[in-house]
Design a protein around this motif. Structure first.
Motif, short mmCIF file in Angstrom:
data_model
loop_
_atom_site.label_atom_id
_atom_site.label_comp_id
_atom_site.label_asym_id
_atom_site.label_seq_id
_atom_site.Cartn_x
_atom_site.Cartn_y
_atom_site.Cartn_z
N GLY A 118 0.82 -1.19 0.00
CA GLY A 118 0.00 0.00 0.00
C GLY A 118 0.86 1.25 0.00
N TYR A 119 0.49 2.21 0.82
CA TYR A 119 1.20 3.48 0.87
C TYR A 119 2.17 3.55 2.04
CZ TYR A 119 -1.58 5.49 -2.88
OH TYR A 119 -2.15 5.76 -4.10
N ASP A 120 2.87 2.45 2.30
CA ASP A 120 3.89 2.45 3.34
C ASP A 120 4.97 3.46 2.99
OD1 ASP A 120 6.66 1.40 4.34
OD2 ASP A 120 5.17 0.47 5.66
N VAL A 121 5.20 4.42 3.87
CA VAL A 121 6.11 5.52 3.56
C VAL A 121 7.51 5.02 3.26
CG1 VAL A 121 7.16 7.63 4.46
CG2 VAL A 121 4.75 7.15 4.95
N GLU A 122 8.02 4.11 4.08
CA GLU A 122 9.37 3.63 3.87
C GLU A 122 9.53 2.94 2.53
OE1 GLU A 122 10.65 1.21 7.08
OE2 GLU A 122 10.51 2.80 8.59
N VAL A 123 8.52 2.16 2.14
CA VAL A 123 8.57 1.46 0.85
C VAL A 123 8.58 2.46 -0.29
CG1 VAL A 123 7.30 -0.07 -0.71
CG2 VAL A 123 7.50 -0.64 1.71
N ILE A 124 7.73 3.47 -0.22
CA ILE A 124 7.64 4.44 -1.31
C ILE A 124 8.93 5.26 -1.41
CG2 ILE A 124 6.49 6.59 -1.99
CD1 ILE A 124 3.86 5.26 -1.16
N VAL A 125 9.47 5.69 -0.30
CA VAL A 125 10.72 6.44 -0.33
C VAL A 125 11.83 5.59 -0.94
CG1 VAL A 125 12.53 7.46 1.10
CG2 VAL A 125 10.13 8.00 1.55
N ARG A 126 11.90 4.32 -0.56
CA ARG A 126 12.92 3.44 -1.12
C ARG A 126 12.69 3.21 -2.61
NH1 ARG A 126 17.50 3.28 -1.21
NH2 ARG A 126 17.33 3.73 1.02
N ILE A 156 -2.51 16.76 0.58
CA ILE A 156 -2.25 18.19 0.75
C ILE A 156 -0.81 18.37 1.20
CG2 ILE A 156 -2.89 20.26 2.06
CD1 ILE A 156 -5.67 18.97 2.44
N LEU A 157 -0.13 19.37 0.65
CA LEU A 157 1.26 19.63 1.01
C LEU A 157 1.36 20.90 1.84
CD1 LEU A 157 1.56 17.76 -1.63
CD2 LEU A 157 3.89 18.60 -1.60
N ASP A 158 2.15 20.81 2.88
CA ASP A 158 2.44 21.96 3.74
C ASP A 158 3.93 22.23 3.65
OD1 ASP A 158 2.82 23.81 5.77
OD2 ASP A 158 1.39 22.86 7.12
N ARG A 159 4.29 23.45 3.25
CA ARG A 159 5.71 23.78 3.05
C ARG A 159 6.24 24.74 4.11
NH1 ARG A 159 6.17 21.86 -2.16
NH2 ARG A 159 4.27 22.02 -3.41
N GLY A 160 5.52 24.94 5.17
CA GLY A 160 5.90 25.98 6.11
C GLY A 160 6.87 25.55 7.20
N GLY A 161 7.15 24.25 7.31
CA GLY A 161 7.97 23.78 8.41
C GLY A 161 9.45 23.65 8.06
N VAL A 167 3.56 16.03 3.71
CA VAL A 167 2.35 15.55 3.04
C VAL A 167 1.32 15.11 4.06
CG1 VAL A 167 1.40 13.92 1.35
CG2 VAL A 167 3.75 14.77 1.09
N HIS A 168 0.08 15.61 3.88
CA HIS A 168 -1.07 15.17 4.66
C HIS A 168 -2.00 14.44 3.71
CE1 HIS A 168 0.09 17.88 8.02
NE2 HIS A 168 0.51 18.66 7.03
N ALA A 176 1.17 14.19 8.19
CA ALA A 176 2.36 15.03 8.38
C ALA A 176 3.64 14.24 8.06
CB ALA A 176 2.41 15.60 9.79
N VAL A 177 3.67 13.60 6.90
CA VAL A 177 4.85 12.85 6.48
C VAL A 177 5.88 13.82 5.90
CG1 VAL A 177 5.74 11.15 4.84
CG2 VAL A 177 3.57 10.73 6.04
#
Length: 447
Positions: A118-126, A156-161, A167-168, A176-177
């Motif tokens: 699915g949308y596992d963050v670690e898998v997608i980044v790799r 939704i993307l937040d670029r303020g941090g 990514v939300h 908040a990825v």
């Protein structure tokens, strides 16, 4: 005061370089003589800018054109070899990574399945890191030739941090990825190479506006119809966005109070009736049968075949026909809200499901959209399918760093946390002829 004057001169030079680059890219090849009226620059300024850009390797000669009674004039164009771009589409069942030259001609491609993860963050980044390494190796391109990397994602993307783009993605379980920070850590690229992360529907929209069915329009809506649905909204030539970039989250517009539960958790969202995932669920609930192990794309193919049998001797399945007509009505009603709110000249439907279903649904979608819209805005809009195929999100993602490159006058900016949308003016010509829906796989999730 002297420092202020130096900044002013530098800004003027950058603006002149940007004007020449954009004019040649979208309307070229052109001669030096034609560039003056086209850009509003004096002949001297054009000569200076062309000399600079040629010396930088950004322009090249593209033949000769006859002049009236004089010597033939040399045509100029942006050199395709002036740099490379990477576009990434985080889709529903895979991550697609494409390497392009500056003319957005594909050099190499990698597709990595998500399957059960699915949308596992670690898998997608790799996957993104591995895919970037793969296309650079296949294309025999060194990282220093990259202009930048564009990434289309759901949500939704937040670029303020402090971590750059965050990514939300409520429908995919991303809260908040810090995707930009994760990519910088995982991808082996020089620190000077920037990542430009944006919503997948907005990336699709920019591609269609630059090279597809949106060319020449000032006000348009590009709909991404996949497992979920989203929309890119363009008004007065500019794509909507800001520090928090999304596609307007059109798919989560409420169309039925206390209606079906959406992937986001709310009731009655448009996506709960028109997204491919929900479409197949509704068909099965009504008695439709899908073969075991069928994925969404083949499931939609089966639904279309049931409603529109390829064999002339086979009667259409009335349940499948009713499901598709109901989907067309919900989609048309959702589009009518966009028409009433933004009064676009054009609405384009893209995404893998939109292009697969479009030939069968488009007449009904147009009819329902007109029925539910106010007469005046409905009278000025056209509703058609996108022109760039279901994998256009990777093209749109690649345009994100390219737009920034042009805005900077052809000079790579230092890495920054924020990568705002910069959409060049209308009047563009396509450089992607031949990118058709046939033979390609699915586009990004709308989320």
């Amino acid at each position: 005061m002297a420092e202020q004057n130096r900044r002013t001169v530098r800004d003027l030079r950058r603006a002149n370089r940007s004007a020449v680059l954009q004019r040649l890219y979208f309307e070229g090849p052109m001669s030096r003589q034609a560039l003056g009226p086209a850009t509003g620059l004096s002949s001297g300024s054009v000569s200076n800018v062309v000399a600079e850009l040629t010396e930088d390797g950004l322009l090249e000669e593209a033949g000769l054109v006859e002049s009236d009674g004089g010597r033939p004039r040399t045509l100029l164009r942006v050199a395709p070899t002036s740099g490379c771009l990477i576009g990434v589409d985080v889709g529903e069942t895979r991550v697609r990574i494409e390497l392009f030259d500056a003319a957005l001609t594909e050099i190499a491609r990698a597709e990595l399945p998500l399957t059960h993860q699915g949308y596992d963050v670690e898998v997608i980044v790799r996957h993104i890191a591995d895919g970037i390494a793969t296309v650079l190796r296949q294309g025999r391109v060194t990282p220093d030739r990259l202009i930048g990397v564009g990434v289309g994602v759901p949500g939704i993307l937040d670029r303020g941090g402090p971590d750059g783009a965050v990514v939300h993605g409520q429908t995919i379980g991303w809260h908040a990825v810090p995707l930009e920070a994760l990519l910088r850590e995982a991808v082996e690229l020089p620190a000077s190479i920037r990542f430009f992360i944006n919503n997948g529907a907005k990336a699709l929209g920019q591609a269609e506006m630059w090279f597809g069915g949106g060319r020449g329009a000032r006000d348009a809506v590009i709909v991404l119809f996949g497992s979920g649905v989203g929309a890119c909204i363009v008004t007065d030539g500019a794509i909507h966005g800001g520090a928090r970039d999304s596609a307007g989250e059109w798919g989560h517009l409420t169309v039925s109070v206390r209606g079906r539960r959406c992937r986001c958790g709310a009731l009655g969202c448009l996506e709960a009736y028109t997204g491919a995932e929900a479409l197949l669920q509704r068909w099965q609930e009504a008695g439709g049968r899908l073969p075991a192990g069928t994925d969404e794309e083949s499931g939609v193919t089966a639904l279309i075949a049931a409603a529109h049998p390829p064999d002339a001797g086979t009667a259409p399945d009335p349940v499948a026909v009713a499901i598709l007509d109901e989907t067309a009505e919900y989609l048309g009603a959702g589009i009518s809200d966009l028409i009433n709110l933004f009064s676009p000249e054009r609405v384009l439907i893209g995404g893998w499901a939109g292009l697969q279903l479009g030939p069968h649904l488009l007449p009904a979608v147009r009819s329902y959209a007109t029925r539910y819209s106010l007469a005046h805005p409905a009278g000025r809009v056209t509703i058609d399918l996108g022109m760039l195929g279901p994998d256009a999100v990777t093209v749109g993602a690649a345009t994100l760093p390219l737009a920034d490159f042009f805005a900077g006058g052809g000079r790579r900016a230092a890495p920054a946390r924020e990568a705002p949308d910069r959409t060049p003016p209308a009047g563009w010509r396509t450089v992607l002829e031949g990118r058709t829906p046939q033979g390609h796989t699915r586009g990004a999730a709308a989320g």
